[in-house]
Design an enzyme around this catalytic site. Structure first.
Site, PDB file in Angstrom:
ATOM      1  N   TRP A 158       0.645  -1.121  -0.006  1.00  0.00           N
ATOM      2  CA  TRP A 158      -0.301   0.102  -0.002  1.00  0.00           C
ATOM      3  C   TRP A 158       0.754   1.252   0.034  1.00  0.00           C
ATOM      4  CZ3 TRP A 158       1.925   2.420   3.975  1.00  0.00           C
ATOM      5  CH2 TRP A 158       2.248   1.613   5.123  1.00  0.00           C
ATOM      6  N   ASN A 159       2.076   1.096   0.392  1.00  0.00           N
ATOM      7  CA  ASN A 159       2.793   2.331   0.458  1.00  0.00           C
ATOM      8  C   ASN A 159       3.143   3.328  -0.931  1.00  0.00           C
ATOM      9  OD1 ASN A 159       4.624   0.549  -0.319  1.00  0.00           O
ATOM     10  ND2 ASN A 159       6.337   1.327   0.988  1.00  0.00           N
ATOM     11  N   ARG A 167       6.090  -0.534 -11.342  1.00  0.00           N
ATOM     12  CA  ARG A 167       7.680  -1.213 -11.534  1.00  0.00           C
ATOM     13  C   ARG A 167       7.761  -2.701 -11.912  1.00  0.00           C
ATOM     14  NH1 ARG A 167      11.293  -0.187  -6.048  1.00  0.00           N
ATOM     15  NH2 ARG A 167      10.492  -2.001  -5.307  1.00  0.00           N
ATOM     16  N   LYS A 182      -2.497  -8.163  -7.804  1.00  0.00           N
ATOM     17  CA  LYS A 182      -3.297  -7.963  -6.633  1.00  0.00           C
ATOM     18  C   LYS A 182      -2.831  -6.812  -5.874  1.00  0.00           C
ATOM     19  CE  LYS A 182      -3.335  -9.044  -2.797  1.00  0.00           C
ATOM     20  NZ  LYS A 182      -4.087  -7.783  -2.024  1.00  0.00           N
ATOM     21  N   GLY A 236       6.656  -6.247  -0.483  1.00  0.00           N
ATOM     22  CA  GLY A 236       5.740  -6.410   0.544  1.00  0.00           C
ATOM     23  C   GLY A 236       6.624  -6.822   1.936  1.00  0.00           C
ATOM     24  N   GLU A 258      10.786  -8.270  -3.363  1.00  0.00           N
ATOM     25  CA  GLU A 258      11.423  -6.939  -2.687  1.00  0.00           C
ATOM     26  C   GLU A 258      10.482  -6.927  -1.410  1.00  0.00           C
ATOM     27  OE1 GLU A 258      13.483  -4.962  -4.070  1.00  0.00           O
ATOM     28  OE2 GLU A 258      13.420  -5.948  -6.014  1.00  0.00           O
ATOM     29  N   ARG A 286      10.944  10.903   3.077  1.00  0.00           N
ATOM     30  CA  ARG A 286      10.036  10.522   1.917  1.00  0.00           C
ATOM     31  C   ARG A 286       9.045   9.589   2.051  1.00  0.00           C
ATOM     32  NH1 ARG A 286      12.231   6.890  -2.452  1.00  0.00           N
ATOM     33  NH2 ARG A 286      11.156   7.210  -4.253  1.00  0.00           N
ATOM     34  N   CYS A 292      10.151   1.001   2.171  1.00  0.00           N
ATOM     35  CA  CYS A 292      11.263   0.029   2.656  1.00  0.00           C
ATOM     36  C   CYS A 292      12.831   0.701   2.732  1.00  0.00           C
ATOM     37  CB  CYS A 292      11.013  -0.944   1.784  1.00  0.00           C
ATOM     38  SG  CYS A 292      11.149  -0.378  -0.225  1.00  0.00           S
ATOM     39  N   GLU A 389      11.663  -2.628  11.005  1.00  0.00           N
ATOM     40  CA  GLU A 389      11.376  -1.480  10.443  1.00  0.00           C
ATOM     41  C   GLU A 389      10.126  -0.406  10.948  1.00  0.00           C
ATOM     42  OE1 GLU A 389       9.700  -3.410   7.019  1.00  0.00           O
ATOM     43  OE2 GLU A 389      10.608  -1.753   5.915  1.00  0.00           O
ATOM     44  N   SER A 449      16.330   5.352  -5.158  1.00  0.00           N
ATOM     45  CA  SER A 449      15.228   4.527  -6.196  1.00  0.00           C
ATOM     46  C   SER A 449      15.457   5.447  -7.703  1.00  0.00           C
ATOM     47  CB  SER A 449      13.767   4.713  -5.802  1.00  0.00           C
ATOM     48  OG  SER A 449      13.774   4.292  -4.509  1.00  0.00           O
TER      49      SER A 449
HETATM   50  P1  NAD Z   1       2.293  -6.930   3.218  1.00  0.00           P
HETATM   51  O1  NAD Z   1       3.273  -8.031   3.223  1.00  0.00           O
HETATM   52  O2  NAD Z   1       1.696  -6.986   4.588  1.00  0.00           O
HETATM   53  O3  NAD Z   1       1.516  -6.856   1.997  1.00  0.00           O
HETATM   54  C1  NAD Z   1       1.796  -6.674   0.641  1.00  0.00           C
HETATM   55  C2  NAD Z   1       0.710  -7.147  -0.256  1.00  0.00           C
HETATM   56  O4  NAD Z   1       0.609  -8.805   0.109  1.00  0.00           O
HETATM   57  C3  NAD Z   1      -0.499  -6.665  -0.207  1.00  0.00           C
HETATM   58  O5  NAD Z   1      -1.060  -6.825  -1.364  1.00  0.00           O
HETATM   59  C4  NAD Z   1      -1.409  -7.575   0.841  1.00  0.00           C
HETATM   60  O6  NAD Z   1      -2.533  -7.649   0.780  1.00  0.00           O
HETATM   61  C5  NAD Z   1      -0.593  -9.229   0.216  1.00  0.00           C
HETATM   62  N1  NAD Z   1      -0.937 -10.150   1.160  1.00  0.00           N
HETATM   63  C6  NAD Z   1      -0.728 -10.102   2.336  1.00  0.00           C
HETATM   64  N2  NAD Z   1      -0.692 -11.316   3.213  1.00  0.00           N
HETATM   65  C7  NAD Z   1      -0.783 -12.369   2.017  1.00  0.00           C
HETATM   66  C8  NAD Z   1      -0.652 -13.700   1.746  1.00  0.00           C
HETATM   67  N3  NAD Z   1      -0.698 -14.373   2.844  1.00  0.00           N
HETATM   68  N4  NAD Z   1      -0.301 -14.288   0.677  1.00  0.00           N
HETATM   69  C9  NAD Z   1      -0.498 -13.282  -0.530  1.00  0.00           C
HETATM   70  N5  NAD Z   1      -0.653 -12.023  -0.410  1.00  0.00           N
HETATM   71  C10 NAD Z   1      -0.522 -11.447   0.764  1.00  0.00           C
HETATM   72  O7  NAD Z   1       3.287  -5.490   3.364  1.00  0.00           O
HETATM   73  P2  NAD Z   1       2.797  -3.930   3.529  1.00  0.00           P
HETATM   74  O8  NAD Z   1       2.216  -3.807   4.839  1.00  0.00           O
HETATM   75  O9  NAD Z   1       1.408  -4.053   2.341  1.00  0.00           O
HETATM   76  O10 NAD Z   1       4.132  -3.267   2.941  1.00  0.00           O
HETATM   77  C11 NAD Z   1       4.898  -2.898   3.915  1.00  0.00           C
HETATM   78  C12 NAD Z   1       6.156  -3.862   3.748  1.00  0.00           C
HETATM   79  O11 NAD Z   1       6.538  -3.839   2.336  1.00  0.00           O
HETATM   80  C13 NAD Z   1       7.288  -3.316   4.503  1.00  0.00           C
HETATM   81  O12 NAD Z   1       7.917  -4.396   5.165  1.00  0.00           O
HETATM   82  C14 NAD Z   1       8.215  -2.798   3.476  1.00  0.00           C
HETATM   83  O13 NAD Z   1       9.570  -2.886   3.629  1.00  0.00           O
HETATM   84  C15 NAD Z   1       7.832  -3.688   2.292  1.00  0.00           C
HETATM   85  N6  NAD Z   1       8.038  -2.834   0.800  1.00  0.00           N
HETATM   86  C16 NAD Z   1       9.274  -3.398   0.413  1.00  0.00           C
HETATM   87  C17 NAD Z   1       9.644  -2.706  -0.745  1.00  0.00           C
HETATM   88  C18 NAD Z   1      10.911  -3.098  -1.725  1.00  0.00           C
HETATM   89  O14 NAD Z   1      11.070  -2.729  -2.890  1.00  0.00           O
HETATM   90  N7  NAD Z   1      12.034  -3.876  -0.973  1.00  0.00           N
HETATM   91  C19 NAD Z   1       8.694  -1.702  -1.243  1.00  0.00           C
HETATM   92  C20 NAD Z   1       7.900  -1.200  -0.746  1.00  0.00           C
HETATM   93  C21 NAD Z   1       7.403  -1.736   0.402  1.00  0.00           C
END
Ligand code: NAD
Length: 485
Positions: A158-159, A167, A182, A236, A258, A286, A292, A389, A449
């Site tokens: 969501w961020n 990307r 998704k 995520g 990622e 930012r 992340c 984090e 980035s």
């Molecule tokens: P999250 O892992 O909770 O969710 C990410 C996505 O996965 C969402 O679409 C969510 O609905 C889905 N999801 C959740 N549980 C799932 C499951 N069991 N199976 C399949 N999909 C599932 O993360 P978030 O809270 O949305 O985002 C924050 C995290 O993302 C932080 O840890 C951040 O560091 C990371 N992030 C990483 C990058 C990168 O490029 N490395 C970029 C942005 C965010």
């Protein structure tokens, strides 16, 4: 019709399958809330497994034709997408602010970044270079070429509701793949709003499908077990990434992960303080710290820590907090109550363990998930925010005396996404960069980035790279032909 009008007319809150809006087989819906006001913005259709099957059917058919098109033809569609998003950047920025909360300046930055992936991968689409060479011993010719890997399932957080999707979508399309995306349940509207624009750019019906859902685990797992899927690209948390890697193992899918970060930011005694404070503000604030790449542990040489802390606290205190739609606001609300409460708990824990509050730290009352820009100095190694984090507008400062010690502390984490170094001595700074076990390092810069660079982490921050030349190869398979003629 503008993006906002489309959203308000409820056109962009259904599933997007095979180029059409669908209510979804179950008829279930879920709510999306404005984090600044806590008001309902939209009720969004929730996909279930049979919707995923329909999307995969559509993507499979669309991909046959798309993969057979010339790279130039694919490239031109991507370039049109870049132009169209850029033309409508204000509308997309408004929508991002509405569902994610971030300030409009951050939202506009995101839209530019998101659009740029289409331009960059329009340029990369025609550069899937292979190789022809002589086998050293057998006399055969070695021919190497890259082919589209197959259908890709893309899962985004969501961020960055636009950029984390583009990307992945742009390199997948450049490579010749069809996709099912998704988006995060907190912020599905931006990705849905992008679909009519991709149609206008010439993306064929069915090639890109969007499936918001309130059953993420079950839906994604179902798709990862469909034999037509060959790639899973996830951004995520590390925890969810691990689960997807387990699911991906069943069909030995190509994974691009990622994941989370715990970025150290090191300010050496010879750093230019203006550069270091400006860079730290960027690396920390930012996207209000919901990134992340956000600086999570700030290590400042003890000889300059007082001066640095005073200046950073002054800069943080000047930021205006409020509803992100106000153009004068620098810091919008966090995405939801859980995220805000987690940030507040990190601050309370650090202060209880001996950290000194330099500014912020008090949760405001009233509607909206706001948290003030906060600086804590003297943060002890045992504070929870040193190991996890923060994902919010909190700068946690520690000091160091010795270079080797700070490198060891910086590397002492299971994460390895990005580190930042501030120093005017390029020779020793580059030596430090090489010793940091991170996929990316910002040297005298608070932002790394860039669509033209390979974004990604080491250790439990992920697998694979997005952007750069590497980004497209994540959606391609290498084929080698051993030939004699
Ligand atoms: P999250 O892992 O909770 O969710 C990410 C996505 O996965 C969402 O679409 C969510 O609905 C889905 N999801 C959740 N549980 C799932 C499951 N069991 N199976 C399949 N999909 C599932 O993360 P978030 O809270 O949305 O985002 C924050 C995290 O993302 C932080 O840890 C951040 O560091 C990371 N992030 C990483 C990058 C990168 O490029 N490395 C970029 C942005 C965010």
């Amino acid at each position: 019709m503008t993006v906002m009008e489309e959203t308000n007319r409820n056109l962009a809150s259904d599933l997007y399958i095979n180029g059409a809006w669908k209510k979804g087989a179950s008829g279930e819906r879920f709510e999306v809330v404005n984090p600044a006001t806590e008001e309902l913005i939209a009720s969004v259709a929730s996909a279930e497994n049979s919707d995923a099957d329909a999307a995969l059917d559509a993507a499979e058919i669309a991909m046959r034709d798309w993969a057979a098109r010339t790279p130039r033809a694919r490239s031109e569609v991507l370039r049109r997408a870049w132009k169209l998003i850029t033309k409508r950047q204000e509308e997309f920025a408004q929508l991002i602010t509405l569902e994610n909360g971030k300030a409009c300046v951050d939202a506009l930055g995101e839209v530019t970044y998101a659009a740029e992936f289409f331009r960059w991968f329009a340029e990369e689409a025609v550069r899937a270079d292979g190789l022809i060479t002589h086998a050293p011993n057998s006399g055969a010719r070695i021919l190497v070429q890259h082919k589209p890997a197959g259908l890709a399932v893309l899962v985004t957080p969501w961020n960055y509701p636009a950029a984390m999707g583009t990307r992945k979508i742009a390199p997948a399309l450049a490579a010749g793949c069809g996709v099912i995306i998704k988006p995060a349940s907190e912020t599905p509207l931006t990705m849905l709003a992008l679909m009519p624009l991709l149609e206008e750019a010439g993306v064929p019906r069915g090639l890109v499908n969007v499936l918001p859902t309130k059953h993420s685990g079950a839906l994604v797992d179902h798709m990862l077990h469909d034999p037509r899927v060959r790639v899973v690209s996830f951004t995520g948390s590390t925890n969810v990434g691990r689960k997807l890697l387990h699911s991906a193992a069943d069909q030995v899918l190509k994974p691009a992960m990622e994941l989370g970060g715990n970025a150290p930011l090191i300010v050496f005694s010879d750093a230019n303080l203006d550069t270091a404070v400006k860079g730290t503000m960027l690396a920390k604030m930012r996207n209000l710290g919901e990134a992340c790449t956000a600086a999570n542990r700030i290590y400042v040489h003890e000889s300059i820590s007082d001066a640095f802390t005073t200046r950073l606290a002054a800069a943080m205190s000047q930021l205006k907090v409020g509803d992100g739609t106000d153009p004068l606001v620098d810091v919008g609300p966090l995405v939801n109550a859980d995220t805000r409460n987690k940030v507040a708990a990190f601050v309370d824990d650090a202060v209880a363990k001996g950290g000194r509050l330099e500014c912020g730290g008090v949760m405001p009352e009233g509607k909206g998930f706001f948290y003030p820009p906060t600086v804590i100095s003297n943060v002890p190694e045992t504070a929870a925010c040193v190991n996890d984090e923060i994902f919010g507008p909190v700068a946690a400062i520690q000091t160091f005396r010795d270079e080797e010690d700070v490198i060891n502390r910086a590397n002492n984490t299971e994460y390895g996404l990005v580190a930042y170094v501030f120093s005017e001595d390029m020779k020793s700074a580059l030596q430090v960069c090489e010793k940091l076990d991170y996929g990316m390092v910002g040297l005298n810069r608070g932002i790394v980035s860039d669509p033209a660079a390979p974004f990604g982490g080491t250790k439990q921050s992920g697998l694979g790279r997005e952007g750069g030349h590497e980004g497209m190869l994540e959606f391609m398979e290498t084929q080698y032909i051993s030939a004699s003629w």
